[in-house]
Design an enzyme around this catalytic site. Structure first.
Site, PDB file in Angstrom:
ATOM      1  N   GLU A 152      27.001  32.661 -15.662  1.00  0.00           N
ATOM      2  CA  GLU A 152      27.475  31.079 -15.771  1.00  0.00           C
ATOM      3  C   GLU A 152      29.051  31.167 -16.313  1.00  0.00           C
ATOM      4  O   GLU A 152      29.488  30.408 -15.728  1.00  0.00           O
ATOM      5  CB  GLU A 152      26.903  30.595 -17.234  1.00  0.00           C
ATOM      6  CG  GLU A 152      25.306  30.598 -17.108  1.00  0.00           C
ATOM      7  CD  GLU A 152      24.889  29.773 -15.853  1.00  0.00           C
ATOM      8  OE1 GLU A 152      25.559  28.961 -15.299  1.00  0.00           O
ATOM      9  OE2 GLU A 152      23.592  29.908 -15.253  1.00  0.00           O
ATOM     10  N   ASP A 186      26.319  36.017  -9.603  1.00  0.00           N
ATOM     11  CA  ASP A 186      25.566  37.407 -10.056  1.00  0.00           C
ATOM     12  C   ASP A 186      26.144  38.705 -10.084  1.00  0.00           C
ATOM     13  O   ASP A 186      26.201  39.215 -10.990  1.00  0.00           O
ATOM     14  CB  ASP A 186      24.514  37.459  -8.951  1.00  0.00           C
ATOM     15  CG  ASP A 186      23.313  36.344  -8.919  1.00  0.00           C
ATOM     16  OD1 ASP A 186      23.064  35.676 -10.093  1.00  0.00           O
ATOM     17  OD2 ASP A 186      22.506  36.203  -7.972  1.00  0.00           O
TER      18      ASP A 186
END
Length: 844
Positions: A680, A745
């Site tokens: 995030e 990621d």
């Protein structure tokens, strides 16, 4: 006379000298006393040879003694070292035997396929047996940790809502009443479609479509239908977009304000879904990204259970099957409403009625496909930049533009946009100033609005009514009778060509309550100790993650100094919302939050609509207020979000529990939740997040040189992920579509690993995980990350994932680790092995 007197001695000594011849023997010296003899060296004391020996060898003995002592000490030191090393080697390993460690160890051990080399296929190594231990329930197309956790949350919510409790805030009791009404299927069946007919009347829609022509004397040439009034009513009463999309969003260039936004329909189903498909782990979409990634196909709310009517479709191709299923579904839906309403002037035979119904279903499907083409044309552009510079217009400018398109298509223009906005805001306390309140409309959305207006200007009013009627009924009807729920279920099954078991009613109702009254549910399950125990730990982890990213940024060579400085500032100002709002447990705050909501245990559909209407009015009333950066989701949602236009990360309460956190060891926590947080955080700097500055405004803050370098680096990711092949579908992953999530990621793993190393440096060595004593903390970190993405896909779910902005879960794990040199080092993967490729893609 004393012979030894001093006088005689003197006389003797001092006597006359005797002269002797040279050849004569010398006489002995005169006798002296003892002292003189000793002084002269003639007398030697008894034992004086031993004393002289001791004096001579005393230093040598001391030296020998010291040497022997040193040798003894050296031997002792060697012996102690050997004993220490031996003891250290044989020292009992400190093993974590807490409940959390035992649970984590068991899960990892049962999920792993140790016959696979971790350097060949790490996902298979970590998750090879996960499916066997976590069989996919029939109700779901795919199953993974996120779905499993969400199910457990719903089960916990269900158990609480079904339990008799006292001394709860009013909204908590209302949540229980909402659940009770949802579970009361007997009352729902008894009421039948009466609640729906009442709502249709309030919307200005008939009980069944006028298009059916159940009487012989109906004159369609004189029929009129005010579609604008209908879509206004639908928006204000149901919160649903039909034909026109409208919402209030944060201003892309000034995150402290709200703006009016119009375009293609966004909220096509405001009600809780019968099938809550897995929500991806993603960043919260901004207005612009939602427009870019908006689905190209209308979502129809259909459910399952194979029926005989669908079994004859095997010989048809997929497109024909889909069309037939939809038309059959709409025909059955219309017929149920006609039969329930019982028109007294029905002059048609059953055959004639069925023919008219199928004609209506066919007409709706045709218009639905036409509208889909308009929206698809809006969405299929490959130039995402056209959404980044969203122009604004006065309402008169919008009307003038759409009128021009209508006239050019030989249509008759009608006033639409001012009337629509006035009608929507009529239920609020806000008055619009059409000179100052400009409307944000992207170029593709303006194109849609113009073409839609042109299309409707030439469409028959009875057809427009039919289209709107079905759009509304198909989202409401599923929340009524058992018969209609089964109709949805059969159609859902037929579209997917296999049966999916419908989730238990109790879990569906718990999910519905959670969707509509999420904060009330969160209050019920929130633990006050969270604020003093868990939340501070998460804040520490987040700070470590931000620091780790800052360190990674400092090492980058593609960023210039000005961009690095701006990046540090954005990282520093990134806000975090952890667990649940601080106000949630304060007395009276929950009642204030849900003020205006009324719930009746006997009127399920009315309850849903009442909640929606209250939320709509509050949203409209906030238009003049400043953005207060509220939560992007409810604390009970298994997900995490990055809100670009607020530079804020939201981590719901249930994400701070097993299997994402509370795993027993820091290495496991950082490998799971830590990588989620890192994901995030990185979203703020991926290919889309980089557009927004530290205040969440869409302003340029990267230098052109840095942007150029970034774009060049992203090609490596595009190529890498595009090479991943899904054999079940004979397709490859779309590396460009998934770029943002792949960057997040990769960055998330690097940040979490760096944060873990710093964390372990400050704290004592971790104990070992039982059964994994041979693995160190760094290896456990990567093991935990791989396990995070374990799941059971199906061909259907893989197809859905390939159309999504996320890579399939297998490749989410593989890709990030293949690009991580620390992974290859920790697991000792040979250069050139699948998990240690020669080329790596790295941005952060």
């Amino acid at each position: 006379m004393n012979a030894w007197s001093g006088q005689e001695r003197d006389a003797d000594v001092m006597g006359p000298t005797v002269t002797r011849a040279a050849s004569a023997k010398s006489s002995p010296p005169p006798l002296k006393n003892g002292n003189e003899l000793r002084q002269s060296g003639y007398l030697i004391a008894v034992g004086s040879r031993t004393a002289r020996f001791r004096r001579k060898h005393r230093n040598k003995l001391l030296l020998i003694f010291l040497i022997m002592l040193i040798l003894l000490l050296l031997c002792l030191a060697v012996a102690m070292t050997v004993l220490y090393v031996k003891q250290k080697r044989n020292k009992p390993i400190r093993i974590c035997h807490t409940r959390e460690c035992l649970r984590s160890a068991a899960n990892l051990a049962l999920s792993m396929d140790t016959s696979t080399s971790p350097c060949h296929d790490f996902y298979q190594y970590v998750c090879g047996n996960w499916a066997e231990e976590h069989p996919r329930p029939d109700a779901y197309r795919s199953y993974d940790w996120f779905r499993e956790k969400q199910n457990k949350v719903y089960a916990r919510v269900r158990d609480f809502l079904a339990k008799n409790t006292t001394d709860q805030p009013r909204p908590v009791q209302q949540a229980k009443d909402l659940y009770t009404a949802c579970m009361d299927t007997e009352t729902l069946d008894k009421l039948s479609l009466k609640p729906t007919f009442k709502i249709l009347k309030s919307l200005g829609l008939p009980a069944y479509p006028t298009y059916i022509n159940v009487t012989d004397d109906f004159d369609y040439s004189t029929y009129s239908f005010d579609w604008i009034e209908a879509v206004i009513n639908i928006k204000t009463q149901l919160g649903m977009d039909v034909l026109i999309g409208f919402d209030i969003f944060t201003d892309p260039r000034n995150s402290s304000e709200y703006r009016l936004v119009m375009g293609s329909p966004e909220t096509t189903n405001p009600f809780p879904s019968m099938h809550n498909e897995k929500k991806q782990h993603i960043g919260q979409k901004s207005l612009l990204e939602r427009k870019i990634e908006k689905s190209k196909k209308n979502i129809r709310i259909l459910n399952k259970k194979h029926g005989d009517n669908f079994e004859s479709l095997e010989s048809k191709d997929d497109d024909e099957k889909t069309e037939h299923i939809y038309k059959l579904f709409y025909a059955e839906l219309i017929k149920l409403f006609i039969l329930e309403s019982g028109p007294k002037d029905l002059n048609l035979t059953e055959l004639e009625l069925d023919q008219n119904i199928f004609l209506a279903a066919n007409e709706y499907y045709t218009m639905s496909e036409d509208m889909y083409e308009l929206e698809a044309d809006n969405d299929t552009s490959t130039d995402d930049d056209q959404y980044l510079d969203v122009p604004d217009y006065t309402v008169n400018e919008v009307q003038a533009h759409t009128d021009m398109i209508v006239i050019s298509n030989n249509g008759t223009p009608v006033p639409i946009w001012k009337r629509y906005l006035e009608g929507v805001f009529n239920i609020s306390d806000v008055g619009l100033d059409f000179q100052k309140d400009r409307i944000l409309i992207s170029n593709p959305d303006m194109k849609y609005m113009s073409l839609m207006a042109a299309y409707l200007s030439k469409a028959a009013p009875v057809t427009i009514e039919l289209y709107i009627w079905i759009k509304v009924v198909e989202v409401m009807a599923v929340h009524t009778t058992t018969e209609l729920r089964l109709l949805f279920q059969r159609s859902y099954d037929a579209l997917r060509q296999h049966d999916l078991t419908m989730p238990p009613r109790s879990l569906y109702c718990a999910s519905a309550v959670n969707d509509l009254l999420g904060m009330a549910v969160s209050y019920a399950i929130a633990n006050p100790d969270f604020l003093t125990k868990t939340k501070p730990k998460i804040q520490i982890m987040l700070n470590e993650m931000k620091k780790s990213l800052a360190q990674l940024v400092s090492k980058t060579k593609w960023m210039d100094d000005d961009t690095k400085l701006a990046t540090y500032q954005k990282i520093t100002q990134m806000k975090t919302l952890i667990g649940f709002p601080n106000w949630l447990l304060e007395e009276g705050k929950l009642e204030e939050f849900y003020e205006g909501i009324e719930i009746n245990t006997k009127t399920h559909l009315d309850n849903l609509i009442n909640i929606i209407q209250v939320k709509i009015r509050k949203a409209l009333n906030r238009f003049r207020m400043g953005n207060n950066f509220t939560w992007a989701t409810d604390p009970t949602e298994v997900n995490a979000y990055h809100t670009f236009q607020e530079n804020t990360i939201t981590i719901p309460l249930v994400m701070l529990q097993y299997p994402f956190y509370d795993l027993g060891l820091d290495s496991l926590n950082y490998g799971s939740l830590g990588t989620v947080l890192g994901h995030e955080i990185t979203h703020g700097f991926d290919n889309f997040g980089r557009q927004f500055d530290k205040n969440g405004n869409l302003l340029p803050w990267w230098t052109n040189k840095t942007i150029e370098s970034f774009v060049n680096l992203t090609q490596c990711f595009i190529d890498q992920y595009s090479s991943y092949f899904v054999p079940e579908l004979n397709e490859h992953v779309d590396g460009k579509k998934t770029l943002g999530e792949n960057i997040a990621d990769n960055g998330g793993v690097r940040e979490a690993f760096g944060a873990l190393k710093e964390h372990l440096r400050k704290h004592s060595e971790e104990p070992k995980l039982p059964g994994f004593e041979h693995l160190n903390s760094e290896q456990l970190f990567f093991l935990s990350y791989g396990n995070l993405w374990c799941g059971v896909p199906t061909k259907e779910s893989l197809k859905s994932e390939l159309s999504d902005e996320h890579s399939p879960q297998h490749f989410r794990a593989q890709g990030a680790l293949q690009n991580n040199e620390d992974f290859a080092r920790v697991w000792r993967c040979p250069p050139g092995s699948p998990m240690n490729p020669r080329q790596r893609c790295i941005i952060f």
